[in-house]
Scaffold this motif. Structure first.
Motif, PDB file in Angstrom:
ATOM      1  N   UNK A 235      15.471  18.331  46.566  1.00  0.00           N
ATOM      2  CA  UNK A 235      16.036  17.573  47.674  1.00  0.00           C
ATOM      3  C   UNK A 235      16.831  16.364  47.165  1.00  0.00           C
ATOM      4  N   UNK A 236      16.290  15.676  46.158  1.00  0.00           N
ATOM      5  CA  UNK A 236      16.992  14.548  45.543  1.00  0.00           C
ATOM      6  C   UNK A 236      18.345  14.994  44.999  1.00  0.00           C
ATOM      7  N   UNK A 237      18.364  16.111  44.303  1.00  0.00           N
ATOM      8  CA  UNK A 237      19.621  16.603  43.731  1.00  0.00           C
ATOM      9  C   UNK A 237      20.639  16.915  44.827  1.00  0.00           C
ATOM     10  N   UNK A 238      20.157  17.437  45.943  1.00  0.00           N
ATOM     11  CA  UNK A 238      21.035  17.718  47.073  1.00  0.00           C
ATOM     12  C   UNK A 238      21.603  16.420  47.656  1.00  0.00           C
ATOM     13  N   UNK A 239      20.758  15.389  47.754  1.00  0.00           N
ATOM     14  CA  UNK A 239      21.200  14.094  48.273  1.00  0.00           C
ATOM     15  C   UNK A 239      22.205  13.444  47.322  1.00  0.00           C
ATOM     16  N   UNK A 240      21.931  13.524  46.025  1.00  0.00           N
ATOM     17  CA  UNK A 240      22.871  12.982  45.048  1.00  0.00           C
ATOM     18  C   UNK A 240      24.239  13.647  45.176  1.00  0.00           C
TER      19      UNK A 240
END
Length: 493
Positions: free
Chosen positions: A409-414
């Motif tokens: 999810x973090x990678x998607x937000x980044x």
């Protein structure tokens, strides 16, 4: 041009806005609309009468008596009566038919008008689970990343499974500024998500509009309240004064509302006499609502309807009517699929309780019933993956060499925030760390390469701002483009 209207009847429960994705009739229908005029009493109820038979009454009274005389633990008689009524309604297996005792009914009535405090999510109960129908725009629920069809498993560690809608909402609601921790199960995500929201005052928008470019205007309808039709009229008049030539009607994440409201809105966009919606009663008879006044002037213009899986009930009525009776082009995703209408019966039980029942089906102008199927778009457009991101954890730090869905999810937000990592598979790689460091540097945060609470908050704010920017909204861009294309086609000789 932004109007803030009353909350729709779909937002019945004060804080989480429960039991919605519904179309409500503004009045109670006479009996003849439910039963054909030649029907006998024996055809309308198994007992042949409106009330209980002597045997049925004896059985219920005997049960009450045995509980009062023999049950081992203290109990309240009023709760037993309410439970009996609740049990009858639940036996219908209809998530939209509900009973509200006096205390809850009073809160329900208060919630029908004006703003309220909560998280801003439309909810319902299905098979004992609390289901999110859609988050309200600009609310804590939307900012936290709640999505339609998310299942709320627990709140602040307390399970919501098996609770009534009112019981679940009573746990979710709370004063403005207080925190609530939700555990959420999302389709396609293996492990539950942990989201933390801050309750706020919810004042849902009803209608918004503006001009995009080259005579293409937009009309965003967020719900159908008793004020929506008048607001749409004002907005359309302003758009026409600015030279409106083609119209995009955006009903994404619109959970529904009053039936009369959507009929009055459709009436302004269709030619006089064109069908809007059919109502089918339980004896099979049908009634057709048509455009009584019809569009005036140069209307109907080329119309594009923008919709998604959060578009439900009254929103689906409008989309279907514009498609079949005005030749509108539908863009986005398949809608929710809610094809019934409810009426809240106030005072019918002799006190201040409310019984809300599904009273009939609604059908598209051509007679199609879209319940549990929805309406498919003519042009299917998905949003970028970061539109599906959810809130980052606050109780643990995401850092190098960790794995799991929170990291994915973090990678998607980044990616959405403009700092793409080297991968998106849920492994906190060196490339992911460098992306976090780049973001931290750009925001004047301590450059640690780890996602603590402050970094998480800034990332979410950055992403939310981008999602609100229509230049990144793939569905919006497709709708505006299609409206322009239809406009150009209409100019050809």
């Amino acid at each position: 041009m932004l109007f803030r209207g009353r909350t729709v009847a779909a937002m019945m429960v004060l804080t989480a806005v429960a039991a919605c994705v519904a179309t409500y009739a503004l009045f109670e229908f006479p009996e003849w609309k439910f039963v054909s005029s030649g029907a006998k009493a024996s055809e309308t109820s198994p007992s042949g009468s409106e009330g209980l038979s002597q045997d049925e009454l004896y059985k219920l009274n005997k049960t009450l008596s045995l509980i009062e005389r023999r049950y081992a633990l203290p109990m309240e008689r009023e709760q037993l009566i309410d439970g009996a009524i609740q049990g009858m309604v639940e036996s219908l297996h209809d998530p939209y038919s509900v009973y509200k005792p006096e205390e809850e009914a009073e809160k329900f009535s208060d919630a029908l008008h004006g703003a309220f405090t909560g998280i801003g999510a439309e909810l319902r109960i299905e098979n004992g689970s609390v289901i999110v129908e859609s988050p309200i725009r600009g609310t804590p629920a939307e900012r936290a990343g709640l999505k339609p069809l998310d299942v709320l498993l627990s709140i602040n560690g307390e399970s919501l499974n098996g609770l009534t809608l009112s019981e679940a909402v009573s746990k979710i609601r709370g004063p403005k500024g207080t925190k609530v921790k939700l555990k959420v199960q999302r389709r396609g995500v293996a492990t539950p998500l942990d989201l933390e929201l801050v309750r706020d005052r919810i004042n849902p928008e009803t209608v918004d509009s503006g001009m995009a470019a080259s005579g293409v205007g937009y009309l965003s309808i967020y719900q159908f309240t008793d004020e929506t039709a008048a607001q749409v009229k004002n907005e359309l008049e302003e758009l026409e004064a600015q030279g409106l030539k083609a119209l995009v009607v955006d009903v994404r994440d619109n959970p529904g509302g009053f039936l009369q409201s959507v009929v009055e809105v459709a009436d302004q966009l269709l030619e006089k006499g064109k069908p809007i919606v059919q109502s089918e009663y339980r004896d099979g008879t049908r009634k057709v609502d048509v455009a009584a006044h019809g569009a005036k002037g140069n209307k109907p213009y080329p119309i594009v309807v923008l919709m998604n899986k959060g578009s439900a009930s009254a929103a689906e009525i409008l989309a279907g009517a514009l498609k079949q009776s005005a030749g509108a082009v539908l863009i986005g995703e398949t809608t929710y699929g809610k094809g019934t209408v409810q009426v809240p019966f106030n005072g019918e039980l002799g006190d201040r309780s409310i019984l809300k029942l599904t009273v009939y089906k609604w059908l598209l102008p051509d007679g199609t019933w879209i319940n549990e199927k929805g309406i498919d778009p003519d042009v299917r457009v998905k949003q970028p993956t970061y539109f599906q991101a959810w809130r980052l954890p606050r109780d643990n730090v995401l850092k190098y060499d960790t794995t799991g869905e929170p990291v994915e999810n973090l990678q998607n937000i980044l990616l959405g925030a403009g700092f793409p990592p080297d991968r998106k598979d849920g492994y906190f790689s060196e490339g992911t760390k460098k992306a976090v460091e780049s973001f931290q540097k750009s925001e004047s945060l301590p450059v640690t390469g780890e996602v603590d609470e402050e970094t998480a908050q800034r990332l979410e704010e950055k992403l939310y701002a981008k999602i609100q920017d229509r230049s990144y909204d793939a569905q919006w861009q497709a709708a505006i483009s299609k409206a322009g294309e239809l406009l150009n086609m209409s100019k050809r000789p």
